[in-house]
Scaffold this motif. Structure first.
Motif, mmCIF file in Angstrom:
data_model
loop_
_atom_site.group_PDB
_atom_site.id
_atom_site.type_symbol
_atom_site.label_atom_id
_atom_site.label_comp_id
_atom_site.label_asym_id
_atom_site.label_seq_id
_atom_site.Cartn_x
_atom_site.Cartn_y
_atom_site.Cartn_z
ATOM 1 N N HIS A 123 -41.396 12.411 18.772
ATOM 2 C CA HIS A 123 -42.666 13.112 18.995
ATOM 3 C C HIS A 123 -43.814 12.114 18.975
ATOM 4 O O HIS A 123 -43.853 11.198 18.153
ATOM 5 C CB HIS A 123 -42.881 14.152 17.891
ATOM 6 N N GLN A 124 -44.765 12.325 19.891
ATOM 7 C CA GLN A 124 -45.993 11.538 19.899
ATOM 8 C C GLN A 124 -47.117 12.435 20.395
ATOM 9 O O GLN A 124 -46.911 13.239 21.323
ATOM 10 C CB GLN A 124 -45.844 10.317 20.817
ATOM 11 N N ASP A 125 -48.293 12.337 19.770
ATOM 12 C CA ASP A 125 -49.410 13.164 20.239
ATOM 13 C C ASP A 125 -50.738 12.418 20.117
ATOM 14 O O ASP A 125 -50.828 11.379 19.456
ATOM 15 C CB ASP A 125 -49.453 14.510 19.486
ATOM 16 N N GLY A 175 -49.436 6.754 26.215
ATOM 17 C CA GLY A 175 -48.053 6.415 25.838
ATOM 18 C C GLY A 175 -47.292 5.757 26.977
ATOM 19 O O GLY A 175 -47.772 5.603 28.084
ATOM 20 N N GLU A 227 -42.419 15.262 23.814
ATOM 21 C CA GLU A 227 -41.218 15.436 22.996
ATOM 22 C C GLU A 227 -40.047 14.931 23.837
ATOM 23 O O GLU A 227 -39.584 15.623 24.744
ATOM 24 C CB GLU A 227 -41.016 16.906 22.647
ATOM 25 N N TRP A 278 -53.961 10.367 27.196
ATOM 26 C CA TRP A 278 -52.600 9.874 26.958
ATOM 27 C C TRP A 278 -52.474 8.415 27.329
ATOM 28 O O TRP A 278 -52.823 8.009 28.418
ATOM 29 C CB TRP A 278 -51.588 10.701 27.763
ATOM 30 N N HIS A 306 -49.190 16.173 23.800
ATOM 31 C CA HIS A 306 -48.054 15.593 23.097
ATOM 32 C C HIS A 306 -46.853 15.474 24.033
ATOM 33 O O HIS A 306 -46.816 16.060 25.110
ATOM 34 C CB HIS A 306 -47.688 16.394 21.832
ATOM 35 N N SER A 309 -35.029 9.779 21.668
ATOM 36 C CA SER A 309 -35.226 8.388 21.255
ATOM 37 C C SER A 309 -34.487 7.455 22.212
ATOM 38 O O SER A 309 -33.564 7.861 22.935
ATOM 39 C CB SER A 309 -34.692 8.179 19.843
ATOM 40 N N GLN A 325 -46.691 10.917 15.079
ATOM 41 C CA GLN A 325 -45.593 10.203 15.734
ATOM 42 C C GLN A 325 -44.414 10.112 14.774
ATOM 43 O O GLN A 325 -44.573 9.754 13.607
ATOM 44 C CB GLN A 325 -46.036 8.787 16.136
ATOM 45 N N SER A 326 -43.214 10.467 15.257
ATOM 46 C CA SER A 326 -42.012 10.308 14.438
ATOM 47 C C SER A 326 -40.786 10.591 15.288
ATOM 48 O O SER A 326 -40.871 11.202 16.359
ATOM 49 C CB SER A 326 -42.027 11.253 13.227
#
Length: 285
Positions: A77-79, A285, A105, A283, A103, A108, A84-85
């Motif tokens: 998860h990232q937002d 990412g 989802e 964003w 976010h 990994s 983040q995790s």
């Protein structure tokens, strides 16, 4: 007094790319169970090595909360709120979208490289009008961080995610006193719980088959209860997993459009405008 069962609602097949998905709510037979808005059940399925993983790239939300159960596989998860995790099997993710964020989802890098089994459920809770525009928050809990209550000599294991189960407090406390648990039952295992008749019950059979208040409920079924009793009695006829939660209904207008859930059409237009203006973050990412 046992709660009456109004109807069983079977989840419908709603695949997303190569992701096996069943949607339990909303469907043609049920719009929502105030304040429970949406449940997607992804998997179970097995991904091979060098896969693309989950397809949920960056997208915005406003006006509600998400709770994601990772039964197998993982989610990264990232937002734009800084959350983040990576949460693996047995863990959960709780995100309060509130005033809005973007976010993603996804799986990994490890999962995309090696593959493996995957099963994930995402449940959406509405936020009452007074909390629609709270600051966004995110919290991930690993399996080890979720309290477990054993019933029926260990045949029933209640993973207390939010609210409480008896005297045990969950790993999270929601803004609107939403109680949620995932429950693993061995064949023959049973439990009885009491939930105030005024509260909406959310009950979904993920796998296996159970008997609920003397009615057989197979997997992939959502149970709609009446508000005429407070006891829920569950017995597993085979190994089973269920989601069980409850909350007071808000009794407010629900206007939803894609990733936004508000109380009026005007608020939906404002959400789209704010997203386009970058007010939900940018964003990177």
């Amino acid at each position: 007094m046992l709660r009456s069962i109004k109807k069983l609602h079977k989840a419908i097949a709603a695949p997303i790319d190569d992701l096996v998905t069943y949607r339990a709510i909303p469907t043609q037979s049920i719009e929502y169970l105030d304040p429970f808005l949406f449940l997607n059940h992804h998997g179970p399925q097995t991904y091979g090595p060098n896969n693309r993983g989950l397809p949920f790239g960056p997208h915005p939300h406003r006006g509600f909360e998400t709770l994601t159960f990772i039964l197998a596989g993982d989610i990264m998860h990232q937002d734009t709120g800084g959350g983040q995790s990576v949460i693996e099997a047995g863990g959960v993710q709780w995100m309060t979208a509130g005033s809005g964020l973007i976010h993603a989802e996804i799986s990994s890098d490890k999962f995309k490289k090696t593959g493996g089994p995957l099963e994930i459920l995402q449940l959406w809770f509405n936020l009452p009008a007074k909390y629609k525009m709270v600051a966004p928050t995110y919290k991930g809990l690993t399996k080890e961080e979720i309290p477990v209550v054993e019933e029926d000599g260990g045949k029933v294991k209640v993973n207390v995610v939010s609210g409480s189960w008896g005297d045990v407090q969950g790993g999270m406390q929601s803004l609107s006193d939403i109680h949620m648990a995932s429950i693993n039952l061995e064949a023959g295992g049973s439990f009885t719980t009491s939930i105030d008749a005024a509260r909406t019950v959310f009950f979904y059979v993920v796998s296996g088959q159970v008997q609920v208040n003397n009615k057989v409920v197979p997997k992939l079924n959502l149970v709609e209860f009446g508000n005429d009793g407070n006891e829920i009695k569950v017995e597993a006829s085979e190994d089973a997993v269920i989601l069980l939660g409850h909350a007071l209904p808000y009794n407010e207008p629900v206007v939803s459009h894609g990733p936004f859930v508000m109380n009026t059409e005007q608020e939906i237009r404002e959400a789209f405008r704010d997203y386009q203006l970058g007010k939900m973050g940018t964003w990177e990412g």
